[in-house]
Enzyme design. Structure first.
Site, PDB file in Angstrom:
ATOM      1  N   SER A  15       3.665  -0.943   5.223  1.00  0.00           N
ATOM      2  CA  SER A  15       3.128   0.030   4.278  1.00  0.00           C
ATOM      3  C   SER A  15       2.385   1.091   5.069  1.00  0.00           C
ATOM      4  CB  SER A  15       2.164  -0.633   3.285  1.00  0.00           C
ATOM      5  OG  SER A  15       1.419   0.344   2.565  1.00  0.00           O
ATOM      6  N   TYR A  56      -5.137  -5.987   1.930  1.00  0.00           N
ATOM      7  CA  TYR A  56      -3.746  -5.531   1.940  1.00  0.00           C
ATOM      8  C   TYR A  56      -3.492  -4.619   3.134  1.00  0.00           C
ATOM      9  CZ  TYR A  56       0.637  -3.443   0.287  1.00  0.00           C
ATOM     10  OH  TYR A  56       1.934  -3.001   0.187  1.00  0.00           O
TER      11      TYR A  56
END
Length: 261
Positions: A143, A159
């Protein structure tokens, strides 16, 4: 790109970007074993991929899941060309968030679903390639938040840490197994239209923010199909001189400032 006589396992391939990649690989001639959670996405994935593909239900954090996928892929197709690990997700509902508010359970669960599951699939796949004495392709889902944070609207520190770890892990194993002709790369998307992004997609302030944060094509969120060309390139057997790389598919996110209202 010619994917004739190739076969791939896609962990997290029954919806979103994983399913888009599966359909593209299949269109180009690849055989597939697609693994996803046993939820409402499963019937649609089976319908779209047809009976030529193997669609399995399983949890990526359970080591039995990838072992089952490898066994079925090898038995049905004779060999396995590569792995695309997409499975993962937000840990917000478990307690991920800003560091001063984050819970230990949020931290642990976020790492489990985004890093442990990926490690297990990569480990099993590398063992398979070594046992079979063959080259192979591994592509992991990262990501942009792993290297390009957004502090106002996307504050999930576990995350971000997990996705950053995906990059470090992938580069490390790419280096170690390069002499075995096992290629390991990472694709890093920005905000895409996926079930995980539903909260952000419904926020008008975030929609405005995207106009300048990922400005390509009108400043829109990514669509699952937007990753297809990158995935095909990094999984193609002919891409066997590329390893340890991170390719951002982010609409310009990592190079744009982003303006707030």
């Amino acid at each position: 790109m010619d994917f004739t006589n190739t076969s791939y396992i896609i962990m997290g391939g029954t919806s979103g970007m994983g399913l888009a990649a599966a359909l593209a690989l299949q269109k180009h001639g690849a055989n597939l074993v697609v693994v996803g959670r046993d939820d409402e996405s499963m019937p649609l994935a089976k319908q779209k991929l047809g009976t030529i593909a193997v669609v399995l239900a399983g949890d990526a954090t359970d080591p039995v899941t990838i072992e089952k996928a490898i066994l079925q892929a090898h038995d049905k197709f004779g060999s396995i060309t590569g792995l695309f690990h997409v499975a993962g997700g937000s840990g917000r509902k478990f307690g991920d968030g800003p560091l001063h508010e984050m819970t230990l359970d949020g931290w642990n669960k976020t790492f489990e679903i985004n890093l442990t599951g990926m490690m297990l699939s990569n480990q099993a796949m590398v063992r398979y390639f070594l046992q079979q004495k063959k080259s192979g392709m591994i592509l992991n889902m990262g990501s942009v938040l792993g290297f390009s944070p957004s502090s106002k609207y996307f504050v999930t520190h576990a995350y971000a840490a997990a996705k950053s770890a995906v990059i470090g892990f992938s580069k490390s194993i790419a280096s170690y197994y390069a002499s075995n002709n096992i290629c390991v790369n990472v694709i890093a998307p920005s905000l895409f239209e996926t079930p995980m992004a539903q909260r952000a997609m419904e926020d008008q302030h975030i929609k405005h923010f995207l106009k300048s944060k990922q400005p390509l094509d009108g400043g829109r969120p990514g669509r699952p199909v937007d990753i297809v060309n990158a995935v095909l390139m990094l999984l193609a057997p002919d891409s066997n001189f590329i390893t340890g790389q991170v390719l951002a598919v982010d609409g310009g996110w990592a190079i744009s400032e982003g303006q707030y209202q």
